[in-house]
Design a protein around this motif. Structure first.
Motif, PDB file in Angstrom:
ATOM      1  N   PHE A   1       3.669   0.805   2.887  1.00 53.93           N
ATOM      2  CA  PHE A   1       3.310  -0.306   3.930  1.00 53.93           C
ATOM      3  C   PHE A   1       3.368  -1.965   3.018  1.00 53.93           C
ATOM      4  O   PHE A   1       2.496  -1.725   2.041  1.00 53.93           O
ATOM      5  CB  PHE A   1       2.018  -0.136   4.484  1.00 53.93           C
ATOM      6  CG  PHE A   1       1.906   0.827   5.608  1.00 53.93           C
ATOM      7  CD1 PHE A   1       1.531   2.013   5.034  1.00 53.93           C
ATOM      8  CD2 PHE A   1       2.567   1.089   6.783  1.00 53.93           C
ATOM      9  CE1 PHE A   1       1.305   3.363   5.967  1.00 53.93           C
ATOM     10  CE2 PHE A   1       2.516   2.281   7.624  1.00 53.93           C
ATOM     11  CZ  PHE A   1       2.033   3.430   7.183  1.00 53.93           C
TER      12      PHE A   1
ATOM     13  N   PHE B   1      -4.131   0.984  -2.254  1.00 60.11           N
ATOM     14  CA  PHE B   1      -3.609  -0.450  -3.029  1.00 60.11           C
ATOM     15  C   PHE B   1      -2.512  -0.204  -4.440  1.00 60.11           C
ATOM     16  O   PHE B   1      -2.895   0.743  -5.131  1.00 60.11           O
ATOM     17  CB  PHE B   1      -4.582  -1.370  -3.473  1.00 60.11           C
ATOM     18  CG  PHE B   1      -4.275  -2.653  -4.438  1.00 60.11           C
ATOM     19  CD1 PHE B   1      -3.909  -2.671  -5.661  1.00 60.11           C
ATOM     20  CD2 PHE B   1      -4.068  -3.758  -3.569  1.00 60.11           C
ATOM     21  CE1 PHE B   1      -3.724  -3.724  -6.200  1.00 60.11           C
ATOM     22  CE2 PHE B   1      -3.519  -4.892  -4.127  1.00 60.11           C
ATOM     23  CZ  PHE B   1      -3.597  -4.798  -5.533  1.00 60.11           C
TER      24      PHE B   1
ATOM     25  N   LYS C   1      -4.309  11.159   3.752  1.00 54.51           N
ATOM     26  CA  LYS C   1      -5.007  10.214   3.105  1.00 54.51           C
ATOM     27  C   LYS C   1      -4.929   8.749   3.542  1.00 54.51           C
ATOM     28  O   LYS C   1      -3.807   8.343   4.186  1.00 54.51           O
ATOM     29  CB  LYS C   1      -4.573  10.134   1.317  1.00 54.51           C
ATOM     30  CG  LYS C   1      -4.833  11.480   0.696  1.00 54.51           C
ATOM     31  CD  LYS C   1      -4.470  11.389  -0.802  1.00 54.51           C
ATOM     32  CE  LYS C   1      -4.699  12.687  -1.421  1.00 54.51           C
ATOM     33  NZ  LYS C   1      -4.246  12.690  -2.808  1.00 54.51           N
ATOM     34  N   GLY C   2      -5.871   7.869   3.184  1.00 56.08           N
ATOM     35  CA  GLY C   2      -6.106   6.583   3.587  1.00 56.08           C
ATOM     36  C   GLY C   2      -4.832   5.825   2.718  1.00 56.08           C
ATOM     37  O   GLY C   2      -4.590   6.349   1.641  1.00 56.08           O
ATOM     38  N   PRO C   3      -4.749   4.508   3.126  1.00 60.04           N
ATOM     39  CA  PRO C   3      -3.585   3.632   2.109  1.00 60.04           C
ATOM     40  C   PRO C   3      -4.293   3.467   0.883  1.00 60.04           C
ATOM     41  O   PRO C   3      -5.445   3.222   0.770  1.00 60.04           O
ATOM     42  CB  PRO C   3      -3.358   2.401   2.924  1.00 60.04           C
ATOM     43  CG  PRO C   3      -3.713   2.887   4.425  1.00 60.04           C
ATOM     44  CD  PRO C   3      -4.707   3.878   4.267  1.00 60.04           C
TER      45      PRO C   3
ATOM     46  N   ASN D   1      -9.688 -11.818   5.876  1.00 55.81           N
ATOM     47  CA  ASN D   1      -8.873 -10.639   5.149  1.00 55.81           C
ATOM     48  C   ASN D   1      -8.631  -9.630   6.177  1.00 55.81           C
ATOM     49  O   ASN D   1      -8.535  -8.297   5.722  1.00 55.81           O
ATOM     50  CB  ASN D   1      -9.855 -10.396   4.037  1.00 55.81           C
ATOM     51  CG  ASN D   1      -8.691 -10.098   2.940  1.00 55.81           C
ATOM     52  OD1 ASN D   1      -7.646  -9.938   2.987  1.00 55.81           O
ATOM     53  ND2 ASN D   1      -9.019  -8.720   1.876  1.00 55.81           N
ATOM     54  N   LYS D   2      -8.595  -9.832   7.347  1.00 55.64           N
ATOM     55  CA  LYS D   2      -7.981  -8.721   8.408  1.00 55.64           C
ATOM     56  C   LYS D   2      -6.646  -8.538   8.297  1.00 55.64           C
ATOM     57  O   LYS D   2      -5.893  -9.350   8.214  1.00 55.64           O
ATOM     58  CB  LYS D   2      -8.322  -9.214   9.857  1.00 55.64           C
ATOM     59  CG  LYS D   2      -9.918  -9.617  10.089  1.00 55.64           C
ATOM     60  CD  LYS D   2     -10.007 -10.166  11.533  1.00 55.64           C
ATOM     61  CE  LYS D   2      -9.251 -11.630  11.139  1.00 55.64           C
ATOM     62  NZ  LYS D   2      -9.552 -12.265  12.618  1.00 55.64           N
ATOM     63  N   LEU D   3      -6.357  -7.263   7.849  1.00 56.14           N
ATOM     64  CA  LEU D   3      -4.905  -7.286   7.519  1.00 56.14           C
ATOM     65  C   LEU D   3      -3.903  -6.701   8.663  1.00 56.14           C
ATOM     66  O   LEU D   3      -4.297  -5.935   9.459  1.00 56.14           O
ATOM     67  CB  LEU D   3      -4.792  -5.842   6.499  1.00 56.14           C
ATOM     68  CG  LEU D   3      -5.464  -6.191   5.232  1.00 56.14           C
ATOM     69  CD1 LEU D   3      -5.367  -5.080   4.215  1.00 56.14           C
ATOM     70  CD2 LEU D   3      -4.807  -7.475   4.384  1.00 56.14           C
TER      71      LEU D   3
ATOM     72  N   PHE E   1      -0.442  -4.875   9.015  1.00 54.17           N
ATOM     73  CA  PHE E   1       0.565  -3.738   8.386  1.00 54.17           C
ATOM     74  C   PHE E   1       2.020  -3.706   9.134  1.00 54.17           C
ATOM     75  O   PHE E   1       2.140  -3.704  10.128  1.00 54.17           O
ATOM     76  CB  PHE E   1      -0.124  -2.625   8.234  1.00 54.17           C
ATOM     77  CG  PHE E   1      -1.398  -2.272   7.211  1.00 54.17           C
ATOM     78  CD1 PHE E   1      -2.549  -2.579   7.797  1.00 54.17           C
ATOM     79  CD2 PHE E   1      -1.182  -1.762   6.110  1.00 54.17           C
ATOM     80  CE1 PHE E   1      -3.557  -2.628   6.829  1.00 54.17           C
ATOM     81  CE2 PHE E   1      -1.964  -1.381   5.235  1.00 54.17           C
ATOM     82  CZ  PHE E   1      -3.510  -1.813   5.745  1.00 54.17           C
ATOM     83  N   GLY E   2       2.764  -3.483   8.380  1.00 55.23           N
ATOM     84  CA  GLY E   2       4.237  -3.088   8.716  1.00 55.23           C
ATOM     85  C   GLY E   2       4.153  -1.701   9.274  1.00 55.23           C
ATOM     86  O   GLY E   2       3.261  -1.026   9.099  1.00 55.23           O
ATOM     87  N   THR E   3       5.406  -1.003   9.879  1.00 54.22           N
ATOM     88  CA  THR E   3       5.406   0.351  10.307  1.00 54.22           C
ATOM     89  C   THR E   3       5.532   1.021   9.308  1.00 54.22           C
ATOM     90  O   THR E   3       5.373   2.425   9.569  1.00 54.22           O
ATOM     91  CB  THR E   3       6.376   0.192  11.359  1.00 54.22           C
ATOM     92  OG1 THR E   3       7.629  -0.362  10.786  1.00 54.22           O
ATOM     93  CG2 THR E   3       6.304  -0.586  12.542  1.00 54.22           C
TER      94      THR E   3
ATOM     95  N   TYR F   1       0.827  -1.180   0.059  1.00 56.73           N
ATOM     96  CA  TYR F   1       0.044   0.138  -0.143  1.00 56.73           C
ATOM     97  C   TYR F   1       0.833   1.182  -0.121  1.00 56.73           C
ATOM     98  O   TYR F   1       2.055   1.227   0.692  1.00 56.73           O
ATOM     99  CB  TYR F   1      -0.902   0.140   1.249  1.00 56.73           C
ATOM    100  CG  TYR F   1      -2.105  -0.798   1.211  1.00 56.73           C
ATOM    101  CD1 TYR F   1      -1.947  -2.206   1.516  1.00 56.73           C
ATOM    102  CD2 TYR F   1      -3.080  -0.434   0.653  1.00 56.73           C
ATOM    103  CE1 TYR F   1      -3.129  -2.924   1.764  1.00 56.73           C
ATOM    104  CE2 TYR F   1      -4.154  -1.390   0.494  1.00 56.73           C
ATOM    105  CZ  TYR F   1      -4.323  -2.532   1.124  1.00 56.73           C
ATOM    106  OH  TYR F   1      -5.495  -3.461   1.231  1.00 56.73           O
TER     107      TYR F   1
ATOM    108  N   LYS G   1      -4.182 -11.512   8.441  1.00 56.43           N
ATOM    109  CA  LYS G   1      -4.197 -12.350   9.873  1.00 56.43           C
ATOM    110  C   LYS G   1      -4.598 -13.617   9.425  1.00 56.43           C
ATOM    111  O   LYS G   1      -5.486 -13.947   8.810  1.00 56.43           O
ATOM    112  CB  LYS G   1      -4.742 -11.614  10.859  1.00 56.43           C
ATOM    113  CG  LYS G   1      -4.082 -10.078  11.309  1.00 56.43           C
ATOM    114  CD  LYS G   1      -5.506  -9.650  12.357  1.00 56.43           C
ATOM    115  CE  LYS G   1      -4.868  -8.194  12.815  1.00 56.43           C
ATOM    116  NZ  LYS G   1      -3.605  -8.395  13.694  1.00 56.43           N
TER     117      LYS G   1
ATOM    118  N   GLN H   1       0.664   5.264   0.996  1.00 57.09           N
ATOM    119  CA  GLN H   1      -0.098   6.282   1.872  1.00 57.09           C
ATOM    120  C   GLN H   1       0.511   7.630   1.913  1.00 57.09           C
ATOM    121  O   GLN H   1       1.397   7.763   2.334  1.00 57.09           O
ATOM    122  CB  GLN H   1      -0.129   5.618   3.452  1.00 57.09           C
ATOM    123  CG  GLN H   1      -1.453   6.743   3.975  1.00 57.09           C
ATOM    124  CD  GLN H   1      -1.560   6.186   5.589  1.00 57.09           C
ATOM    125  OE1 GLN H   1      -0.759   5.523   6.161  1.00 57.09           O
ATOM    126  NE2 GLN H   1      -2.680   6.592   6.233  1.00 57.09           N
TER     127      GLN H   1
END
Lengths: 113, 113
Positions: free
Chosen positions: B89, B46, B42-44, B99-101, B103-105, B36, B94, B38
């Motif tokens: 990101f 794809f 704004k939101g992430p 499809n719960k994601l 994310f890395g930092t 993603y 999970k 970002q």
């Protein structure tokens, strides 16, 4: 076409106040997700819905957090008795189905004083 | 459970150069990976995804490489442009479905003119 929208974009609350954050998903999207993004971090999963059913709320930090999607479209994330550690950007995402790409809204930046 | 990490918090590149952003994941059972972008406020968004049955996938100016042996994936951006400046990101679903994601930092990509 219209994407995911969130309101308000910014919210300042005094510690102890209740807040309600709204998400309007893309029309026809069955799945809706809420994430919390602390400053300088990646989003963290909070909860998700399939239509009006809340299938997983394992990411909600405490029982002060509550989410609903009563008619399977608009969703509201409510935080009761806000604390300073609740300050974050709250992101909403929707997808056509669980297996599909998630489209994110711009987020609501919550600041708790 | 899953965790994802990124090797560098900030990456500065000259306009026109290629950028490489790395990500490590912990769950060898992960079979789907997403990048993603970002932008500020704004939101992430794809960018590209890859499934575990592939080692490489190309999009427009972007390539994702997956090394399952060392649980590492990278995002390569060709001919980096000022509009590529953002936080990137990697994310993995999970365990447990839905499809719960996770994310890395994130890596902040800065494009210098």
């Amino acid at each position: 076409g219209a994407g995911v929208s969130q309101s308000p974009r910014y919210k300042v609350a005094k510690r102890g106040q209740d807040v309600a954050l709204r998400c309007d998903p893309i029309s026809g999207h069955v799945s809706l997700f809420w994430y919390q993004q602390a400053l300088g971090q990646g989003p963290e999963f909070l909860t998700y819905f399939q239509n009006e059913a809340q299938l997983d709320k394992s990411g909600l930090p405490s029982d002060r957090f509550f989410a609903e999607r009563p008619e399977g479209s608009v969703s509201t994330l409510k935080i009761q008795r806000t604390q300073q550690e609740d300050s974050a950007v709250y992101l909403c995402a929707s997808s056509l189905s669980l297996a599909d790409e998630q489209f994110f809204g711009p987020g609501t930046r919550l600041t708790v004083l | 459970g899953e965790s994802v990490g990124l090797h560098l918090p900030t990456l500065s590149v000259q306009e026109g150069d290629n950028s490489i952003i790395n990500c490590a994941y912990s769950n060898s059972a992960s079979d789907y990976f997403i990048w993603y972008k970002q932008e500020s406020g704004k939101g992430p968004q794809f960018i590209i995804d890859i499934r575990s049955n592939m080692d490489k996938r190309q999009g427009q100016r972007v390539t994702v490489l997956l090394n399952k042996t060392v649980k590492h994936l990278s995002l390569q951006i060709a001919a980096t442009q000022p509009g590529d400046s953002a936080v990137y990101f990697c994310a993995v679903p999970k365990a447990g479905g839905g499809n719960k994601l996770t994310f890395g930092t994130g890596t902040q990509l800065k494009v210098e003119l």
